[in-house]
Design a protein around this motif. Sequence first.
Motif, PDB file in Angstrom:
ATOM      1  N   PRO A  98       1.028  -1.245  -0.066  1.00 23.12           N
ATOM      2  CA  PRO A  98      -0.046   0.052   0.007  1.00 23.12           C
ATOM      3  C   PRO A  98       0.976   1.179   0.081  1.00 23.12           C
ATOM      4  CG  PRO A  98      -0.599  -1.375   1.695  1.00 23.12           C
ATOM      5  CD  PRO A  98       0.385  -2.059   1.252  1.00 23.12           C
ATOM      6  N   LYS A  99       0.157   2.146  -0.558  1.00 25.27           N
ATOM      7  CA  LYS A  99       1.054   3.622  -0.828  1.00 25.27           C
ATOM      8  C   LYS A  99       1.470   4.054   0.986  1.00 25.27           C
ATOM      9  CE  LYS A  99      -0.737   5.099  -5.061  1.00 25.27           C
ATOM     10  NZ  LYS A  99      -1.168   6.395  -5.841  1.00 25.27           N
ATOM     11  N   GLU A 100       0.521   3.796   1.630  1.00 26.21           N
ATOM     12  CA  GLU A 100       0.694   4.107   3.227  1.00 26.21           C
ATOM     13  C   GLU A 100       2.110   3.542   3.758  1.00 26.21           C
ATOM     14  OE1 GLU A 100      -2.219   3.016   1.962  1.00 26.21           O
ATOM     15  OE2 GLU A 100      -3.834   4.176   2.811  1.00 26.21           O
ATOM     16  N   ASN A 101       2.318   2.458   3.276  1.00 25.11           N
ATOM     17  CA  ASN A 101       3.406   1.595   3.846  1.00 25.11           C
ATOM     18  C   ASN A 101       4.691   2.318   3.353  1.00 25.11           C
ATOM     19  OD1 ASN A 101       1.316   0.220   5.118  1.00 25.11           O
ATOM     20  ND2 ASN A 101       2.233  -1.779   4.280  1.00 25.11           N
ATOM     21  N   ILE A 102       4.522   2.433   1.825  1.00 23.96           N
ATOM     22  CA  ILE A 102       5.742   3.266   1.146  1.00 23.96           C
ATOM     23  C   ILE A 102       6.098   4.521   1.990  1.00 23.96           C
ATOM     24  CG2 ILE A 102       6.511   4.082  -0.947  1.00 23.96           C
ATOM     25  CD1 ILE A 102       5.021   1.949  -2.428  1.00 23.96           C
ATOM     26  N   GLU A 146      -0.889  13.973  -0.761  1.00 23.97           N
ATOM     27  CA  GLU A 146      -0.372  14.305  -2.133  1.00 23.97           C
ATOM     28  C   GLU A 146       0.698  13.406  -2.596  1.00 23.97           C
ATOM     29  OE1 GLU A 146       0.127  15.038  -5.209  1.00 23.97           O
ATOM     30  OE2 GLU A 146      -1.010  16.941  -4.738  1.00 23.97           O
ATOM     31  N   THR A 147       0.093  12.496  -3.730  1.00 23.81           N
ATOM     32  CA  THR A 147       0.737  11.178  -4.080  1.00 23.81           C
ATOM     33  C   THR A 147       1.864  11.303  -5.311  1.00 23.81           C
ATOM     34  OG1 THR A 147      -0.784  10.345  -5.351  1.00 23.81           O
ATOM     35  CG2 THR A 147      -0.910   9.662  -2.941  1.00 23.81           C
ATOM     36  N   ARG A 148       1.618  12.594  -5.665  1.00 26.72           N
ATOM     37  CA  ARG A 148       2.363  12.961  -6.921  1.00 26.72           C
ATOM     38  C   ARG A 148       4.056  12.709  -6.802  1.00 26.72           C
ATOM     39  NH1 ARG A 148       2.079  15.156 -11.858  1.00 26.72           N
ATOM     40  NH2 ARG A 148       3.851  16.334 -12.585  1.00 26.72           N
ATOM     41  N   ILE A 171       8.174   6.461  -8.865  1.00 27.25           N
ATOM     42  CA  ILE A 171       7.864   5.165  -9.220  1.00 27.25           C
ATOM     43  C   ILE A 171       8.137   5.362 -10.698  1.00 27.25           C
ATOM     44  CG2 ILE A 171       6.050   3.628  -9.914  1.00 27.25           C
ATOM     45  CD1 ILE A 171       6.688   3.239  -7.056  1.00 27.25           C
ATOM     46  N   LYS A 172       7.454   6.315 -11.533  1.00 29.05           N
ATOM     47  CA  LYS A 172       8.012   6.598 -12.953  1.00 29.05           C
ATOM     48  C   LYS A 172       9.482   6.302 -13.263  1.00 29.05           C
ATOM     49  CE  LYS A 172       6.918   9.330 -16.776  1.00 29.05           C
ATOM     50  NZ  LYS A 172       6.361  10.767 -17.095  1.00 29.05           N
ATOM     51  N   SER A 173      10.338   7.188 -12.709  1.00 31.55           N
ATOM     52  CA  SER A 173      11.680   7.173 -12.810  1.00 31.55           C
ATOM     53  C   SER A 173      12.319   6.059 -12.717  1.00 31.55           C
ATOM     54  CB  SER A 173      12.425   8.444 -11.962  1.00 31.55           C
ATOM     55  OG  SER A 173      13.697   8.196 -12.121  1.00 31.55           O
ATOM     56  N   LEU A 174      11.841   5.205 -11.473  1.00 31.90           N
ATOM     57  CA  LEU A 174      12.450   3.930 -11.345  1.00 31.90           C
ATOM     58  C   LEU A 174      12.044   2.727 -12.214  1.00 31.90           C
ATOM     59  CD1 LEU A 174      13.772   1.943  -9.094  1.00 31.90           C
ATOM     60  CD2 LEU A 174      11.729   1.703  -7.940  1.00 31.90           C
ATOM     61  N   GLY A 232      -5.729   2.389  -6.758  1.00 38.23           N
ATOM     62  CA  GLY A 232      -6.396   2.626  -5.514  1.00 38.23           C
ATOM     63  C   GLY A 232      -5.841   1.930  -4.269  1.00 38.23           C
ATOM     64  N   VAL A 233      -4.664   1.187  -4.520  1.00 37.95           N
ATOM     65  CA  VAL A 233      -4.225   0.581  -3.341  1.00 37.95           C
ATOM     66  C   VAL A 233      -2.564   0.799  -3.119  1.00 37.95           C
ATOM     67  CG1 VAL A 233      -3.575  -1.707  -2.179  1.00 37.95           C
ATOM     68  CG2 VAL A 233      -5.737  -1.376  -3.404  1.00 37.95           C
ATOM     69  N   GLY A 234      -1.658   0.537  -4.104  1.00 38.59           N
ATOM     70  CA  GLY A 234      -0.229   0.693  -4.034  1.00 38.59           C
ATOM     71  C   GLY A 234       0.392   0.151  -5.319  1.00 38.59           C
ATOM     72  N   TYR A 235       1.286  -0.563  -4.936  1.00 35.57           N
ATOM     73  CA  TYR A 235       2.446  -0.912  -5.772  1.00 35.57           C
ATOM     74  C   TYR A 235       2.830  -2.289  -5.721  1.00 35.57           C
ATOM     75  CZ  TYR A 235       2.478   4.048  -7.566  1.00 35.57           C
ATOM     76  OH  TYR A 235       2.152   5.048  -7.984  1.00 35.57           O
ATOM     77  N   GLN A 236       3.155  -3.140  -6.735  1.00 35.61           N
ATOM     78  CA  GLN A 236       3.915  -4.549  -6.555  1.00 35.61           C
ATOM     79  C   GLN A 236       4.832  -4.668  -7.554  1.00 35.61           C
ATOM     80  OE1 GLN A 236       0.683  -7.644  -6.676  1.00 35.61           O
ATOM     81  NE2 GLN A 236       2.152  -9.270  -6.683  1.00 35.61           N
ATOM     82  N   ILE A 237       5.889  -5.464  -7.128  1.00 36.70           N
ATOM     83  CA  ILE A 237       6.999  -5.788  -8.037  1.00 36.70           C
ATOM     84  C   ILE A 237       6.744  -7.289  -8.262  1.00 36.70           C
ATOM     85  CG2 ILE A 237       8.728  -6.615  -6.316  1.00 36.70           C
ATOM     86  CD1 ILE A 237      10.743  -5.410  -8.287  1.00 36.70           C
TER      87      ILE A 237
END
Length: 223
Positions: A169-173, A185-187, A193-196, A214-219
């Motif tokens: 979740p974005k909160e965890n990051i 503000e998540t920008r 993330i875009k650069s990575l 709506g949640v976050g990211y996953q590798i």
Amino acid sequence: MPLVYYVEDDQSISYIIEKTIENANYSGVSFNKGMPFLESFKKKIPDLILLDLMLPDVSGIDLVKAIRKINTDVPIIIVSALQDEMDKVTALDAGADDYMTKPFGVLELTSRMQSKLRKLRDYKILSYKNIVIDLRKHIVKISDKELYLTNKEFDILRVLIKNQNQVVPKENIFRDVWDTTYIGETRTLDMHIKSLRQKLSGQQSEAVIKTIRGVGYQIEPKE
């Protein structure tokens, strides 16, 4: 391949150590004096150090103390002819991790090196597909080629790989990378993330970062 520095002024023992390191499939660099070793150590920190206590130019105990002023993590195994209990206590108190007395068995030395490197690797290395993160050296490699990342990109990748195969979740990051749970503000995160993603793609990474809306990211593995 782990890099081992070994400091030993006895040529016959140095040869045995050299062959033991080679047989363990490690890379070894030999020193017969303490000061040249210390100068090399300041320029490049190895994964493991084998250190004699009785050297022609400087005390091994002084070297241990000097090493620990620069780096507190690199494992140090003392290999010495000094067998008195107080010599061992002094070396360990100075910052050494292990102590072997001469003459030593090749299998025992191999076992002790493997043990120290395994503990260091388990704590300091993260990996996913062809991506390897060295937390101690703050280095990311893809297929053994170093990848330059900003500090925030490094930390985001660390969090994602540490939690591989699950959605983060974005909160965890934000909590782990920015030390906050506020995500008004998540920008900023989106830009990192875009650069990575671009850097991973440019280095032919076998993994991609997927957005879970709506949640976050996953590798996950690259298709």
